[in-house]
Design a protein around this motif. Sequence first.
Motif, PDB file in Angstrom:
ATOM      1  N   GLY A 191       0.588  -1.770   0.263  1.00 45.48           N
ATOM      2  CA  GLY A 191      -0.189  -0.470   0.228  1.00 45.48           C
ATOM      3  C   GLY A 191       0.552   1.406   0.268  1.00 45.48           C
ATOM      4  O   GLY A 191       0.469   1.700  -0.827  1.00 45.48           O
ATOM      5  N   ARG A 192       1.440   1.485   0.872  1.00 45.24           N
ATOM      6  CA  ARG A 192       2.684   2.432   1.079  1.00 45.24           C
ATOM      7  C   ARG A 192       3.605   2.685  -0.497  1.00 45.24           C
ATOM      8  O   ARG A 192       3.985   3.666  -1.096  1.00 45.24           O
ATOM      9  CB  ARG A 192       3.814   2.176   2.074  1.00 45.24           C
ATOM     10  CG  ARG A 192       3.323   2.687   3.590  1.00 45.24           C
ATOM     11  CD  ARG A 192       4.213   2.770   4.209  1.00 45.24           C
ATOM     12  NE  ARG A 192       3.672   2.753   5.443  1.00 45.24           N
ATOM     13  CZ  ARG A 192       4.318   1.351   5.897  1.00 45.24           C
ATOM     14  NH1 ARG A 192       4.725   0.336   6.227  1.00 45.24           N
ATOM     15  NH2 ARG A 192       3.281   1.794   7.785  1.00 45.24           N
ATOM     16  N   HIS A 228       0.815   4.285  -3.111  1.00 49.42           N
ATOM     17  CA  HIS A 228       1.113   5.484  -2.503  1.00 49.42           C
ATOM     18  C   HIS A 228       1.860   6.341  -2.972  1.00 49.42           C
ATOM     19  O   HIS A 228       2.535   7.637  -3.652  1.00 49.42           O
ATOM     20  CB  HIS A 228       0.241   5.543  -1.557  1.00 49.42           C
ATOM     21  CG  HIS A 228      -0.757   6.130  -0.967  1.00 49.42           C
ATOM     22  ND1 HIS A 228      -1.744   6.552  -1.050  1.00 49.42           N
ATOM     23  CD2 HIS A 228      -1.670   4.546  -0.935  1.00 49.42           C
ATOM     24  CE1 HIS A 228      -3.418   6.103  -0.592  1.00 49.42           C
ATOM     25  NE2 HIS A 228      -2.474   5.382  -0.660  1.00 49.42           N
ATOM     26  N   ALA A 275      -2.060   4.411  -6.526  1.00 43.02           N
ATOM     27  CA  ALA A 275      -3.168   3.948  -5.535  1.00 43.02           C
ATOM     28  C   ALA A 275      -4.403   4.575  -5.588  1.00 43.02           C
ATOM     29  O   ALA A 275      -4.556   5.855  -5.518  1.00 43.02           O
ATOM     30  CB  ALA A 275      -2.679   4.301  -3.795  1.00 43.02           C
ATOM     31  N   HIS A 276      -5.602   4.585  -5.583  1.00 46.87           N
ATOM     32  CA  HIS A 276      -6.634   4.793  -5.656  1.00 46.87           C
ATOM     33  C   HIS A 276      -6.747   5.598  -4.249  1.00 46.87           C
ATOM     34  O   HIS A 276      -7.168   4.920  -3.291  1.00 46.87           O
ATOM     35  CB  HIS A 276      -8.253   3.680  -6.064  1.00 46.87           C
ATOM     36  CG  HIS A 276      -9.758   4.528  -5.778  1.00 46.87           C
ATOM     37  ND1 HIS A 276      -9.636   5.081  -7.136  1.00 46.87           N
ATOM     38  CD2 HIS A 276     -10.647   3.818  -4.963  1.00 46.87           C
ATOM     39  CE1 HIS A 276     -11.054   5.765  -6.880  1.00 46.87           C
ATOM     40  NE2 HIS A 276     -11.300   5.316  -5.890  1.00 46.87           N
ATOM     41  N   GLU A 277      -7.888   6.604  -4.329  1.00 47.52           N
ATOM     42  CA  GLU A 277      -7.951   7.364  -2.902  1.00 47.52           C
ATOM     43  C   GLU A 277      -9.455   7.535  -3.339  1.00 47.52           C
ATOM     44  O   GLU A 277      -9.701   8.044  -4.709  1.00 47.52           O
ATOM     45  CB  GLU A 277      -7.006   8.664  -2.619  1.00 47.52           C
ATOM     46  CG  GLU A 277      -5.755   8.486  -3.131  1.00 47.52           C
ATOM     47  CD  GLU A 277      -4.925   9.029  -1.951  1.00 47.52           C
ATOM     48  OE1 GLU A 277      -5.759  10.190  -1.630  1.00 47.52           O
ATOM     49  OE2 GLU A 277      -3.743   9.208  -2.306  1.00 47.52           O
ATOM     50  N   PHE A 278     -10.814   8.083  -2.524  1.00 41.53           N
ATOM     51  CA  PHE A 278     -11.881   7.208  -2.640  1.00 41.53           C
ATOM     52  C   PHE A 278     -12.297   8.568  -2.504  1.00 41.53           C
ATOM     53  O   PHE A 278     -11.030  10.390  -1.197  1.00 41.53           O
ATOM     54  CB  PHE A 278     -12.188   6.561  -1.542  1.00 41.53           C
ATOM     55  CG  PHE A 278     -12.381   5.518  -1.353  1.00 41.53           C
ATOM     56  CD1 PHE A 278     -13.654   4.772  -2.880  1.00 41.53           C
ATOM     57  CD2 PHE A 278     -11.963   4.248  -0.967  1.00 41.53           C
ATOM     58  CE1 PHE A 278     -14.064   3.365  -2.427  1.00 41.53           C
ATOM     59  CE2 PHE A 278     -12.122   3.261  -1.895  1.00 41.53           C
ATOM     60  CZ  PHE A 278     -12.847   2.549  -2.777  1.00 41.53           C
ATOM     61  N   SER A 279     -12.549   9.451  -3.199  1.00 36.92           N
ATOM     62  CA  SER A 279     -13.631  10.562  -2.554  1.00 36.92           C
ATOM     63  C   SER A 279     -14.219  10.694  -2.024  1.00 36.92           C
ATOM     64  O   SER A 279     -14.970   9.617  -2.228  1.00 36.92           O
ATOM     65  CB  SER A 279     -14.110  11.783  -4.198  1.00 36.92           C
ATOM     66  OG  SER A 279     -14.807  10.788  -4.786  1.00 36.92           O
ATOM     67  N   SER A 280     -15.233  11.800  -1.680  1.00 34.54           N
ATOM     68  CA  SER A 280     -16.126  11.389  -0.604  1.00 34.54           C
ATOM     69  C   SER A 280     -17.689  11.492  -0.957  1.00 34.54           C
ATOM     70  O   SER A 280     -18.189  10.640  -0.870  1.00 34.54           O
ATOM     71  CB  SER A 280     -16.059  13.121   0.451  1.00 34.54           C
ATOM     72  OG  SER A 280     -16.641  14.319  -0.555  1.00 34.54           O
ATOM     73  N   ALA A 309     -16.896   7.487  -1.219  1.00 36.06           N
ATOM     74  CA  ALA A 309     -16.966   6.665   0.197  1.00 36.06           C
ATOM     75  C   ALA A 309     -18.720   6.876   0.729  1.00 36.06           C
ATOM     76  O   ALA A 309     -18.755   6.051   1.281  1.00 36.06           O
ATOM     77  CB  ALA A 309     -16.140   7.867   0.705  1.00 36.06           C
TER      78      ALA A 309
END
Length: 74
Positions: free
Chosen positions: A14-15, A18, A23-28, A31
């Motif tokens: 995971g690190r 990033h 890496a996928h980062e969820f938007s609000s 989420a």
Amino acid sequence: MDMEKQRAIASMGGRAAHQQGVAHEFSSEEARAAGRKGGEAVSQNREHMAAIGKKGGEAAHGRRRQRQESQQQS
């Protein structure tokens, strides 16, 4: 493989993702949609929901009873 070692390996992956920017980062919004989907899935199990409600009610009743007892002792 034990769970601790598996977690450590997954954490390193995971690190690395990033750091590489892949890496996928969820938007609000994403989420929120995921939470709604999970809530709908869980709420279809009526037995599970009844158990959750019962546990919450018992906890609330216990807190109320403790408050009343402490006020009576004062």
